[in-house]
Each structure stands twice: as C-alpha cells, then as structure tokens.
Design an enzyme around this catalytic site. Structure first.
Site, PDB file in Angstrom:
ATOM      1  N   CYS A 120       2.741  -4.886   6.615  1.00  0.00           N
ATOM      2  CA  CYS A 120       2.662  -4.902   5.150  1.00  0.00           C
ATOM      3  C   CYS A 120       4.215  -4.086   4.402  1.00  0.00           C
ATOM      4  O   CYS A 120       4.965  -4.007   5.407  1.00  0.00           O
ATOM      5  CB  CYS A 120       1.396  -3.769   4.814  1.00  0.00           C
ATOM      6  SG  CYS A 120       0.214  -4.325   5.295  1.00  0.00           S
ATOM      7  N   HIS A 154       0.999  -1.098   0.156  1.00  0.00           N
ATOM      8  CA  HIS A 154      -0.028   0.019   0.021  1.00  0.00           C
ATOM      9  C   HIS A 154       0.887   1.261  -0.244  1.00  0.00           C
ATOM     10  O   HIS A 154       2.117   1.115  -0.078  1.00  0.00           O
ATOM     11  CB  HIS A 154      -0.996   0.062   1.340  1.00  0.00           C
ATOM     12  CG  HIS A 154      -0.307   0.074   2.682  1.00  0.00           C
ATOM     13  ND1 HIS A 154       0.377   1.006   2.992  1.00  0.00           N
ATOM     14  CD2 HIS A 154      -0.233  -1.094   3.442  1.00  0.00           C
ATOM     15  CE1 HIS A 154       0.588   0.644   4.245  1.00  0.00           C
ATOM     16  NE2 HIS A 154       0.306  -0.458   4.489  1.00  0.00           N
TER      17      HIS A 154
END
Length: 170
Positions: free
Chosen positions: A146, A134
């Site tokens: 992430c 992201h």
C-alpha cells in the site's frame, strides 16, 4: 485531480501551486509494474488508480471530511486476498472461509483507509488485492504493498479529494 506518489516515497497533497510534498511509505519490496504485481509480493504497484471510497474506525477517529463516499468500519469487515475465491479483492464479512485481511486492526494502520481502484474492474486472480492508502506505521515503515501517510496527511488529502480523482504511483 491526479495525486502523484513518487518511487522515492513522496506525495503532493494539494492542487495549490505552493503545495509541498510529504513523505509516504511504500511496499517492503519497493515498487513494481502493475502488470508484474502478484498477491503477497509486498510491492506497491506503479500506475494510475481511481479513488474509490473511505473507511474509518469511528470508535477511534472522527469521520474524515471529504467529498468521497465514507463509511465507518465494522469489527467484522475484511478484504478477501484468496486468488481462487469468488470474492477476491473485494470486501467480505468476517468470519470468512477463504483467506482475508481483517480491516478492524488494533495497530491504527487502518484507522482511515482510502480504497484505491487497483485490480478491481474486474479483479484478475492473483494480481494483487487490498491496495489502499492508509495511516503509516512508526517512522514510515514499509507496507505490504500500500501507500501509507501520517494520519494528518491522510486527512489533508481526503479534504481535497473529489469523486473522479486518481492516485498515480510513478
């Protein structure tokens, strides 16, 4: 193509021979072997993950150009992170009775999300959920597990990504 993310926080964005690498943010707890990944540990799991699909905030950004499946986010989109719930590591509609993460965020991190195939076939309860690529926060502040890139670089990767491609965190 197999996109490579190094433990030092760099990723090659292109299959072209002269392609350079760009900076990436990883988990606040660093990286961990996928077999040691636990829900909420803040570590980015090492391993090779298929690129599943792309979600984006249509009210903020244009749809990314990519050959991967793409869908605009809705304000009620969420992702279940409750290990004991039947929807663990799956998308859910909010409100949802079990613990979940809201994908419709005000901070811009999820303006573009590339869903990675971590712990999803089938999910092992407690082995980590919502591992995405992201948009970065600030000056590449750590993530919750992430991989995060500058939005320009997210778009560059997605422009070259194809179904069947993988992301390797090594």
């Amino acid at each position: 193509m197999d996109w490579q993310v190094s433990q030092s926080g760099h990723i090659t964005l292109s299959s072209k021979p002269d392609a350079g690498t760009v900076r990436a943010a990883l988990g606040r707890s660093g990286v961990t072997k996928a077999s040691d990944k636990r829900e909420g540990d803040g570590a980015t799991p090492l391993g090779r993950y298929p690129l599943r699909r792309v979600l984006y905030r249509a009210d903020r950004v244009a749809a990314p150009k990519t050959a991967l499946p793409v869908r605009p986010l809705r304000p009620d989109d969420g992702w279940c992170d409750a290990p004991d719930d039947a929807a663990y590591n799956r998308p859910v509609r909010r409100p949802y009775p079990a613990s979940h993460e809201a994908l419709w965020r005000e901070d811009g991190l999820y303006d573009i999300i590339l869903v990675l195939g971590h712990n999803d076939d089938p999910p092992i309860r407690g082995a980590g959920s919502a591992i995405f690529l992201h948009c970065k926060r600030g000056d590449y502040e750590p993530t919750e597990g992430c991989v995060a890139l500058d939005p320009v670089h997210v778009r560059a990767l997605l422009a070259e990504a194809r179904p069947g491609d993988w992301l390797t965190i090594r």
